[in-house]
Design a protein around this motif. Structure first.
Motif, short mmCIF file in Angstrom:
data_model
loop_
_atom_site.label_atom_id
_atom_site.label_comp_id
_atom_site.label_asym_id
_atom_site.label_seq_id
_atom_site.Cartn_x
_atom_site.Cartn_y
_atom_site.Cartn_z
N GLU A 1 0.82 -1.30 -0.33
CA GLU A 1 -0.29 0.01 -0.13
C GLU A 1 0.58 0.89 0.21
OE1 GLU A 1 -2.77 0.06 3.17
OE2 GLU A 1 -3.40 -2.15 2.28
N MET A 2 0.72 2.70 -0.90
CA MET A 2 1.81 3.18 -1.41
C MET A 2 1.77 4.68 0.16
SD MET A 2 1.14 6.37 -3.67
CE MET A 2 -0.30 6.88 -3.07
N GLN A 3 1.15 4.98 0.83
CA GLN A 3 0.93 5.31 1.76
C GLN A 3 1.31 4.94 3.42
OE1 GLN A 3 0.54 9.05 1.46
NE2 GLN A 3 2.14 9.28 3.60
N PRO B 1 4.83 -5.30 -5.04
CA PRO B 1 3.65 -5.17 -4.50
C PRO B 1 2.79 -6.17 -5.16
CG PRO B 1 3.43 -3.18 -6.15
CD PRO B 1 4.97 -4.01 -6.78
N VAL B 2 1.77 -7.36 -4.48
CA VAL B 2 0.91 -8.16 -4.73
C VAL B 2 -0.30 -8.19 -4.00
CG1 VAL B 2 3.11 -9.49 -5.83
CG2 VAL B 2 1.53 -9.27 -3.42
N THR B 3 -1.43 -8.46 -4.73
CA THR B 3 -2.85 -8.25 -3.96
C THR B 3 -3.16 -9.77 -4.70
OG1 THR B 3 -3.85 -6.23 -4.50
CG2 THR B 3 -5.50 -8.19 -3.97
N GLY C 1 -0.05 -6.93 -0.33
CA GLY C 1 1.41 -7.60 0.16
C GLY C 1 1.90 -7.19 -1.37
N ARG C 2 3.73 -7.52 -0.75
CA ARG C 2 5.30 -7.68 -1.28
C ARG C 2 5.77 -8.61 -1.70
NH1 ARG C 2 7.60 -3.48 -3.01
NH2 ARG C 2 5.96 -1.64 -3.51
N ASP C 3 6.48 -8.64 -2.91
CA ASP C 3 7.38 -9.90 -2.55
C ASP C 3 8.95 -9.51 -3.09
OD1 ASP C 3 7.19 -9.74 -5.20
OD2 ASP C 3 6.55 -11.80 -5.55
N ALA C 4 9.78 -9.78 -3.09
CA ALA C 4 10.75 -9.79 -3.83
C ALA C 4 11.43 -10.53 -4.11
CB ALA C 4 12.09 -8.75 -2.48
N ARG C 5 12.45 -11.15 -5.98
CA ARG C 5 12.59 -12.13 -6.36
C ARG C 5 14.10 -12.37 -6.53
NH1 ARG C 5 7.96 -11.26 -10.57
NH2 ARG C 5 6.45 -11.41 -8.52
N SER C 6 14.65 -13.22 -7.24
CA SER C 6 15.80 -13.25 -7.10
C SER C 6 16.91 -12.17 -7.56
CB SER C 6 16.23 -14.60 -7.35
OG SER C 6 17.25 -15.14 -7.81
N GLY C 7 17.92 -12.18 -6.49
CA GLY C 7 18.36 -11.13 -6.47
C GLY C 7 18.26 -9.37 -6.06
N GLY C 8 16.84 -10.29 -5.94
CA GLY C 8 16.25 -8.64 -4.71
C GLY C 8 15.74 -8.42 -3.22
N PHE C 9 15.72 -7.39 -3.13
CA PHE C 9 15.02 -7.50 -1.46
C PHE C 9 13.94 -5.73 -1.52
CE2 PHE C 9 17.98 -3.77 -2.14
CZ PHE C 9 17.32 -2.59 -1.50
N PHE C 10 13.16 -6.17 0.02
CA PHE C 10 12.80 -5.23 0.19
C PHE C 10 12.96 -4.97 2.06
CE2 PHE C 10 9.30 -8.65 0.62
CZ PHE C 10 9.22 -8.51 2.13
N GLU C 11 13.22 -3.15 1.62
CA GLU C 11 13.14 -3.09 3.78
C GLU C 11 12.37 -1.90 4.07
OE1 GLU C 11 17.16 -2.41 4.21
OE2 GLU C 11 17.76 -1.02 3.10
N PHE C 12 12.30 -1.81 5.72
CA PHE C 12 11.09 -0.70 5.94
C PHE C 12 11.77 -0.59 7.43
CE2 PHE C 12 9.08 -4.89 5.03
CZ PHE C 12 8.64 -4.47 6.83
N ASP C 13 11.45 0.58 8.12
CA ASP C 13 11.79 0.62 9.36
C ASP C 13 10.40 0.16 9.69
OD1 ASP C 13 13.76 2.56 9.05
OD2 ASP C 13 13.19 4.45 9.10
N GLY D 1 2.06 -8.51 4.58
CA GLY D 1 1.91 -6.76 6.54
C GLY D 1 2.93 -8.03 7.46
N VAL D 2 3.46 -6.85 7.77
CA VAL D 2 4.20 -7.29 9.48
C VAL D 2 3.68 -6.39 10.42
CG1 VAL D 2 6.56 -6.94 9.48
CG2 VAL D 2 6.11 -7.43 7.36
N ARG D 3 4.05 -7.17 11.79
CA ARG D 3 4.22 -6.55 12.34
C ARG D 3 4.29 -6.44 13.81
NH1 ARG D 3 -1.59 -5.20 14.99
NH2 ARG D 3 -2.83 -6.18 12.79
N ILE D 4 4.58 -5.20 14.79
CA ILE D 4 5.66 -6.08 15.60
C ILE D 4 4.71 -5.36 17.05
CG2 ILE D 4 7.55 -4.98 17.13
CD1 ILE D 4 8.93 -4.58 14.67
N PHE D 5 4.57 -6.32 18.78
CA PHE D 5 4.18 -6.22 18.99
C PHE D 5 4.60 -7.04 20.63
CE2 PHE D 5 2.74 -9.88 17.33
CZ PHE D 5 2.36 -11.46 18.28
N THR D 6 4.01 -6.75 21.73
CA THR D 6 5.01 -6.59 22.88
C THR D 6 4.54 -7.93 23.35
OG1 THR D 6 2.80 -5.74 24.13
CG2 THR D 6 4.71 -4.60 24.08
N ALA D 7 5.41 -9.23 23.55
CA ALA D 7 4.89 -10.09 24.06
C ALA D 7 4.42 -10.09 25.68
CB ALA D 7 6.24 -11.04 24.00
N LYS D 8 3.58 -11.18 25.76
CA LYS D 8 2.58 -11.50 27.34
C LYS D 8 3.74 -12.09 27.58
CE LYS D 8 -1.85 -12.84 25.02
NZ LYS D 8 -2.70 -13.81 25.48
#
Length: 792
Positions: A664-666, A680-682, A688-700, A780-787
């Motif tokens: 998703e763009m924003q 990007p894929v749907t 979602g998003r994928d990366a093909r051989s030789g590629g990558f994707f990263e984000f904060d 989708g990726v999520r960071i959450f606190t462990a119980k």
């Protein structure tokens, strides 16, 4: 009336086979009166009468005439050293697959001329052929084309240079990339096919001369390759190139074209089919269907048995074990395992090209051995998929026809950029709706599709009218308006498999008793001018289960798929998927407008009542086609499981620190995503998003003090792939996805070492595929606190 059902005939055949094995005496089964061979009446002999099919042709004619030939010819002239006369179109026509649309366009123009008699269609086709001949002469090698090639340094050049490399043995083949060009032989096949159609339907022999010169060029390319190298080349999609060379042989009888046609044979795909083995899972579907069409054409020319076995086995396997209720096949363009359709009901189902080609294959098989079951499939796919793939209001074409509940169809916007493969097959499909209605063989006239039309039957000097409002009304009437050669001959009317013994036949208004013959009511009598024969097929509602899953069902009315109407596409569908609950589901259906196929369903749908309408007509609306079936106790249990899943999701949301909505763009901008060879894929309603051989994707992603969990969402039934997950360049996991996992979205959790996030307010998350693999798709990726740990 019809006194025997097809099911009865099948039961009888099975019983006869059992008696034969036991040595018991047998009654001799009746010999079929159907001919061993058949062919369709020429498209030029058929004119459509008012119907949705006729409307589709006229809408498509307007679209074809709005396209500018000189714009499609841009690259053909440019790379031949001639000044282009028009600006190049965008989209795929500005990519390395450029030129495929012109081949489709030539075919569509030729077909449109045959279907309607439109002289301008052939005039345009003839102009294009003249331009191609000029470009071919300028090159001087026999080659003519518009495809492009992207070099390693990123520059885009004339695609012909890849063939120079291939001749030297420099072959870099992937599923869709060959030496930096996108499916180049697929594009070449489309040009061949267009030229051959123009010769056949517009009478332009120059088109054949261009095709022969182009064939000579590729004869030299293929002659330079040994068998292993040839297979390397054929690992990249090549369309039905074998069919084109076979057809050139059929018209010229020059055996060099036959030798090439037989050499264009992909052992990896075709050998298992010859051995009657279904190994289609994870093969790109439309890459394969044209190969079988070509093999079928070769069988017609050579009589070789293996060339007959593979197409027939493929057709039976795909239609029985890999097809959706509308007749289409494949999810995200790929076959899944047999009888797993219920696990693949998504917004990426049913690529139109696949069905366009499956109908062509069906016609070949029927021509070899007429059988009504073949046209039962043809009718289903033609009505419910092909007719759904064109929006008659806009003349746009769909790529996929989504069957996931609540999905909206996406149609091309006729203009600058929409030149997908399915736009090309759409141009052709909606130029020829009359091509398979009437067939003939050994003096017999077949009526295979019940579409309003007039036709000329040369063999009998006959003018025919087929009058019907089928599939909305049950009667279809054939009239011999003129019959220059009256006499005794048979007329075969297809009895749809679902109609059985409830279908009735009348001649000149009087009941006529017939015994079904391989799916046909054969009426043989003395025919004269003015005679009529009519068939009435019941259009009762019925439930149809999905192959492999009796609990996933759809609603049919005759040949027509009905869909629950979920509202306009402009309004998002945010409800739960409707289900059917009860023991007598059809008892809840009542007609609102039966002559338009509209019904209401009350008391059997959860969470609420629905209106059902013809699926194909839902151009700008959302639909529910497949429903899970439950008894009342099962439904209560299903509701409880749904509420438990919601509670878990709410708990995770309450503990979330940051959420990344990939694709998703924003959100991708907000999280400063960067990538290479990543897309990007749907899928199934999720981005979602994928990366093909030789590629990558990263984000904060944001973090906070304390134990944290990184959660990523995948589709459980993915094709095999491996990739690493890094956080601030430290590998935290290697993930393997495999197709035998559950067919559902799966959340995978990775506990993050506290030392990795200590003192930070954000981290950089990176997905990197292993060599010759891909990463994701990640939905989708999520960071959450462990119980906190539970202490006792």
């Amino acid at each position: 009336m019809i006194v025997t059902t097809r099911r009865m005939l099948l039961i009888g055949a099975a019983a006869s086979a059992m008696l034969a094995r036991s040595g018991a005496a047998l009654a001799v089964p009746p010999v079929s009166r159907l001919p061993g061979r058949a062919k369709p009446l020429p498209l030029s002999a058929v004119r459509l009468l008012p119907s949705d099919y006729a409307t589709a042709v006229e809408v498509n004619r307007g679209y074809l005439m709005r396209l500018v030939p000189d714009r499609l010819l841009h690259n053909f002239r440019l790379y031949a050293g001639l000044k282009p006369k028009g600006e190049v179109y965008g989209g795929w026509e500005s990519d390395t697959i450029a030129g495929h649309t012109l081949g489709h366009y030539l075919s569509a123009l030729a077909l449109m001329h045959a279907q309607t008699g439109d002289a301008e269609a052939c005039e345009r086709a003839n102009y294009i052929v003249d331009e191609l001949a000029l470009a071919q002469d300028k090159r001087g090698t026999g080659y003519v084309g518009a495809l492009q090639r992207k070099r390693k340094d990123g520059t885009v050049v004339d695609g012909e240079e890849i063939f120079t490399e291939i001749i030297k043995g420099d072959i870099r083949s992937g599923g869709f990339d060959l030496n930096g060009a996108w499916s180049p032989l697929y594009t070449v096949h489309k040009l061949f096919a267009g030229l051959l159609d123009v010769q056949a339907l517009c009478g332009n022999d120059k088109a054949m001369k261009v095709a022969i010169a182009l064939g000579g060029y590729f004869e030299r390319v293929f002659a330079a390759l040994d068998e292993d190298q040839m297979q390397e080349v054929l690992a990249c999609e090549y369309g039905g190139l074998n069919e084109s060379f076979a057809e050139m042989y059929a018209r010229t009888r020059d055996k060099r074209w036959l030798r090439i046609a037989e050499r264009i044979y992909d052992h990896k795909v075709l050998d298992p089919l010859v051995a009657r083995e279904d190994k289609l899972a994870n093969f790109h579907a439309n890459t394969q269907v044209p190969k079988l069409i070509g093999l079928a054409r070769l069988h017609e020319l050579t009589g070789k048995e293996f060339q007959r076995v593979a197409p027939r086995y493929f057709w039976e396997t795909v239609t029985r074990h890999h097809s959706y209720v509308i007749g289409g096949n494949a999810d995200r363009e790929y076959f899944s395992a047999p009888d797993t359709i219920a696990e693949h009901i998504t917004e990426q189902t049913c690529e139109h090209c696949n069905t366009y080609n499956m109908l062509k294959l069906t016609e070949h098989l029927f021509g070899w051995n007429p059988d009504g079951a073949l046209f039962d499939y043809y009718e289903r796919a033609h009505l419910n998929h092909v007719m759904a793939a064109q929006n008659p209001r806009t003349a746009g074409f769909s790529y996929m026809t989504p069957l996931m509940t609540g999905s909206a169809r996406e149609y091309s916007q006729p203009g600058e950029d929409a030149f997908w493969c399915c736009v090309g097959t759409g141009m052709e499909s909606h130029a020829k709706h009359g091509e398979a209605i009437f067939w003939e063989g050994d003096g017999m006239l077949f009526v295979n599709l019940y579409i309003p039309a007039e036709a000329s039957w040369k063999a009998r000097g006959a003018e025919l009218t087929l009058d019907t409002n089928y599939p909305f009304e049950p009667e279809t009437r054939l009239t011999f308006d003129r019959l220059a050669k009256p006499g005794r001959f048979p007329v075969a009317l297809r009895i749809p498999g679902w109609a059985g013994s409830a279908a009735t036949v009348a001649v000149n208004g009087k009941p006529f008793a017939v015994t079904p013959d391989r799916g046909y009511a054969v009426v043989e009598r003395q025919w004269k001018q003015g005679d009529t024969v009519a068939i009435v097929t019941p259009l009762d509602l019925r439930i149809e289960a999905t192959p492999g899953d009796a609990k996933t069902i759809a609603v049919m009315r005759g040949p027509m798929v009905l869909a629950g109407d979920l509202g306009t596409k402009e309004s998002d569908f945010e409800g739960t998927d409707p289900a059917m609950v009860g023991t007598d589901l059809l008892a809840g259906f009542a007609p609102l407008a039966a002559d338009r196929g509209i019904y209401s369903a009350k008391g059997v749908i959860r969470p609420g009542d629905l209106k059902f309408v013809p699926f194909y007509s839902q151009y700008d609306r959302r639909s529910a086609v497949y429903f899970k079936r439950f008894t009342e106790p099962e439904w209560k249990q299903e509701e409880a499981a749904f509420l438990a899943a919601q509670a878990r999701a709410k708990d995770i949301a309450a503990r979330s620190v940051d959420v990344m909505h990939l694709g998703e763009m924003q959100p991708e901008r907000d999280h400063e995503l960067t990538s290479e060879i990543s897309y990007p894929v749907t899928y199934r309603g999720r981005n979602g998003r994928d990366a093909r051989s030789g590629g990558f994707f990263e984000f904060d992603m944001k973090v906070q003090p304390g134990p944290l969990i990184l959660q990523a969402t995948y589709w459980g039934g993915e094709r095999s792939r491996d990739f690493d997950i890094l956080v601030d360049d430290v590998k935290v996991a290697t993930q393997h996805l495999e197709e035998d996992e559950p067919g559902e979205f799966v959340d995978v959790e990775y506990r993050l070492p506290e030392a990795l996030t200590e003192g930070k307010d954000r981290v950089r998350v990176k997905f990197i595929p292993h060599a010759k693999s891909s990463a994701g798709p990640v939905f989708g990726v999520r960071i959450f606190t462990a119980k906190p740990a539970v202490t006792t």
